[in-house]
Enzyme design. Structure first.
Site, mmCIF file in Angstrom:
data_model
loop_
_atom_site.group_PDB
_atom_site.id
_atom_site.type_symbol
_atom_site.label_atom_id
_atom_site.label_comp_id
_atom_site.label_asym_id
_atom_site.label_seq_id
_atom_site.Cartn_x
_atom_site.Cartn_y
_atom_site.Cartn_z
ATOM 1 N N SER A 126 0.810 -1.226 0.000
ATOM 2 C CA SER A 126 0.000 0.000 0.000
ATOM 3 C C SER A 126 0.839 1.270 0.000
ATOM 4 O O SER A 126 0.382 2.317 -0.455
ATOM 5 C CB SER A 126 -0.940 -0.002 1.216
ATOM 6 N N GLY A 157 -2.110 -4.070 1.121
ATOM 7 C CA GLY A 157 -2.263 -5.255 1.951
ATOM 8 C C GLY A 157 -1.301 -6.370 1.622
ATOM 9 O O GLY A 157 -1.316 -7.424 2.276
ATOM 10 N N ASN A 206 3.940 -5.234 5.890
ATOM 11 C CA ASN A 206 2.784 -5.964 6.405
ATOM 12 C C ASN A 206 3.189 -7.245 7.137
ATOM 13 O O ASN A 206 2.506 -7.670 8.073
ATOM 14 C CB ASN A 206 1.807 -6.287 5.267
ATOM 15 N N ASP A 223 -4.275 6.983 10.078
ATOM 16 C CA ASP A 223 -3.875 5.665 10.586
ATOM 17 C C ASP A 223 -2.450 5.659 11.129
ATOM 18 O O ASP A 223 -2.011 4.688 11.752
ATOM 19 C CB ASP A 223 -4.045 4.585 9.515
ATOM 20 N N HIS A 272 0.291 5.361 6.701
ATOM 21 C CA HIS A 272 0.423 5.715 5.284
ATOM 22 C C HIS A 272 0.683 7.212 5.111
ATOM 23 O O HIS A 272 -0.020 8.030 5.704
ATOM 24 C CB HIS A 272 -0.840 5.305 4.528
#
Length: 230
Positions: free
Chosen positions: A56, A95, A123, A206, A209
């Site tokens: 991402s 993801g 991730n 979040d 990002h």
């Protein structure tokens, strides 16, 4: 009285002069065409491909317009400004884990690759995937690229995880990227999110990002390394 001989001589001279001018014009036109063709040939360099394979962070998750704001797009702008014959392909998938990347890499490599930038692992780290598994998956991805495009230049984007994952895990995870870069003769971006990670105003809500401004800094982190091999 009209002197026919003089008129004929004048006409003959005019004809010769006109013919000479036409020939010179043809030669000049031919020379211009040749010069133009040579200039076009020198300027029309074949376009090479920079493929950025990631998650991402590469895809531009959460940005208003990932097609123009994600860091691969910012890199393309820098390449264009430098007048370099490269196009950037954003092969980011939100993801994505290293296992997911391994499953996707063969499909992505159907696109010709001259420079391959590997940005995966974040991730895995956030999910606590064993470091040995992350390293093994990354190595297999690198092996696939080398097998398909042995002349491609390779770039590794380093990644880190928060201390909350545990000091030992965080240190081992961080070490994976320079270790693989050295082993595979890859150029290393020490930390993709340098000057962005942990800086609230440069990250989305979040906290993971980058914002549009943060993505520009990420692009600069990559550009410092990439421009030397373009």
């Amino acid at each position: 009285m009209i002197n026919i001989k003089k008129i004929n001589a004048f006409l003959l001279g005019a004809t010769i002069l006109l013919s000479a001018c036409n020939n010179a014009g043809d030669q000049n036109a031919e020379q211009r065409d040749t010069t133009t063709s040579a200039a076009q040939a020198s300027n029309s360099k074949p376009v090479k491909t920079v493929l950025i394979f990631g998650d991402s962070l590469t895809a531009g998750y959460g940005l208003d317009d990932p097609a123009t704001e994600a860091y691969p797009s910012v890199l393309q702008d820098k390449i264009k400004a430098a007048k370099l014959p490269y196009k950037v392909i954003n092969a980011g998938n939100s993801g994505e884990t290293t296992a997911g990347g391994l499953g996707r890499i063969d499909w992505v490599l159907r696109q010709k690759v001259d420079i391959f930038v590997l940005e995966l692992g974040a991730n895995d780290g956030l999910r606590g995937v064993p470091v040995s598994e992350t390293a093994a998956n990354l190595q297999k991805i690198i092996d696939r690229v080398k097998a398909k495009y042995p002349d491609a230049k390779l770039v590794m984007a380093g990644m880190q995880v928060p201390p909350s994952m545990g000091a030992d895990y965080a240190n081992d995870f961080k070490a994976v990227f320079p270790t693989l870069a050295t082993k595979n003769n890859m150029v290393l971006v020490p930390f993709l999110l340098d000057h962005v990670g942990g800086v609230a105003k440069l990250n989305q809500a979040d906290g993971i990002h980058p914002t549009k401004k943060g993505a520009k800094i990420v692009a600069e982190n990559v550009w410092r390394v990439l421009k030397g091999i373009l």
